[in-house]
Enzyme design. Structure first.
Site, PDB file in Angstrom:
ATOM      1  CG  HIS A 162     -93.522  48.846 -85.441  1.00  0.00           C
ATOM      2  ND1 HIS A 162     -93.778  48.898 -84.092  1.00  0.00           N
ATOM      3  CD2 HIS A 162     -94.433  49.683 -86.024  1.00  0.00           C
ATOM      4  CE1 HIS A 162     -94.787  49.724 -83.854  1.00  0.00           C
ATOM      5  NE2 HIS A 162     -95.199  50.203 -85.009  1.00  0.00           N
TER       6      HIS A 162
ATOM      7  CG  LEU B 276     -83.302  48.242 -76.105  1.00  0.00           C
ATOM      8  CD1 LEU B 276     -82.626  47.810 -77.402  1.00  0.00           C
ATOM      9  CD2 LEU B 276     -82.875  47.345 -74.947  1.00  0.00           C
TER      10      LEU B 276
ATOM     11  CG  ASN C 212     -88.429  46.772 -83.184  1.00  0.00           C
ATOM     12  OD1 ASN C 212     -88.638  45.729 -82.572  1.00  0.00           O
ATOM     13  ND2 ASN C 212     -89.365  47.703 -83.334  1.00  0.00           N
TER      14      ASN C 212
ATOM     15  N   GLY D  23     -92.386  34.341 -79.307  1.00  0.00           N
ATOM     16  CA  GLY D  23     -91.134  34.041 -79.989  1.00  0.00           C
ATOM     17  C   GLY D  23     -91.271  33.530 -81.407  1.00  0.00           C
ATOM     18  CB  THR D  24     -93.918  33.582 -84.017  1.00  0.00           C
ATOM     19  OG1 THR D  24     -94.204  34.980 -84.081  1.00  0.00           O
ATOM     20  CG2 THR D  24     -94.955  32.866 -83.150  1.00  0.00           C
ATOM     21  CG  ASN D  25     -91.127  38.064 -85.564  1.00  0.00           C
ATOM     22  OD1 ASN D  25     -91.228  37.888 -86.771  1.00  0.00           O
ATOM     23  ND2 ASN D  25     -91.956  38.846 -84.896  1.00  0.00           N
TER      24      ASN D  25
END
Length: 202
Positions: free
Chosen positions: A107, A91, A105, A11-13
């Site tokens: 990437h 998804l 997103n 969860g760093t982003n």
């Protein structure tokens, strides 16, 4: 703009979003969902007072059913933009139809090069000297949606994934909040002459 985040790992982003855009300029992270019950990203969200939910695939008949449940949960919380911040699942088309043009997103590669999982491993195997980060809109393909922001970095002597990611993570933590900001400001639009290109009004 209400933001919903999907994440599978540390969860760093998500933390970058919470630190840089949450509660600023009308942007609110209102929901964080994960496919992993033990994902650290859930604790980060709880610490920030953001609603969390877990949707493990094992509890659903199939991926579309799971994605429908996530979409319902996001819709109930008024999510307007969905951010994939280290979400390691594709998804379903049904989910994307409900949030058409409103899913982004981050990437760890310079798309369209090295899409999919293990992007850094792919790049190292190929022997590249320039790595990078892309924030893009999500469509039904594998990391094939229109690019919003990209940043490259030269790492000519890279030999390991950890070494590369140590330099890419700060770029991710800069580009993803920036993308959310410009989208919330209404400054991002598809080029009418080239639908796979994004125009950003500065």
């Amino acid at each position: 703009m209400n933001v919903g985040v999907l994440a599978s790992g540390a969860g760093t982003n998500l933390q970058a979003l919470l630190d840089q855009v949450h509660g600023v300029g009308g942007i609110e992270v209102v929901a964080v969902a994960s496919d992993k019950p033990a994902a650290q990203t859930l604790e980060r969200a709880r610490h920030a007072g953001v609603a969390v939910a877990v949707f493990p695939l094992s509890e659903f008949s199939a991926r579309p059913a799971r994605d429908d449940a996530i979409a319902d949960w996001f819709a109930e919380r008024g999510v307007e933009l969905v951010v994939l911040a280290g979400y390691m699942q594709m998804l379903s088309p049904g989910f994307l139809d409900r949030f058409r043009g409103r899913v982004i997103n981050v990437h760890p590669a310079l798309l369209p090069a090295f899409p999919g999982l293990r992007a850094v491993e792919q790049a190292l195997s190929y022997g590249v000297k320039v790595f990078g980060v892309t924030v893009h809109f999500v469509d039904e393909g594998m990391d094939s949606g229109p690019v919003i922001l990209q940043r490259a970095v030269e790492i000519p002597d890279a030999t390991s994934v950890d070494e590369v990611m140590a330099q890419l993570r700060p770029l991710e933590h800069e580009l993803l909040p920036t993308a959310v900001r410009v989208i919330a400001a209404g400054s991002v639009r598809l080029d009418p002459d080239q639908p796979r290109r994004v125009l950003i009004d500065r």
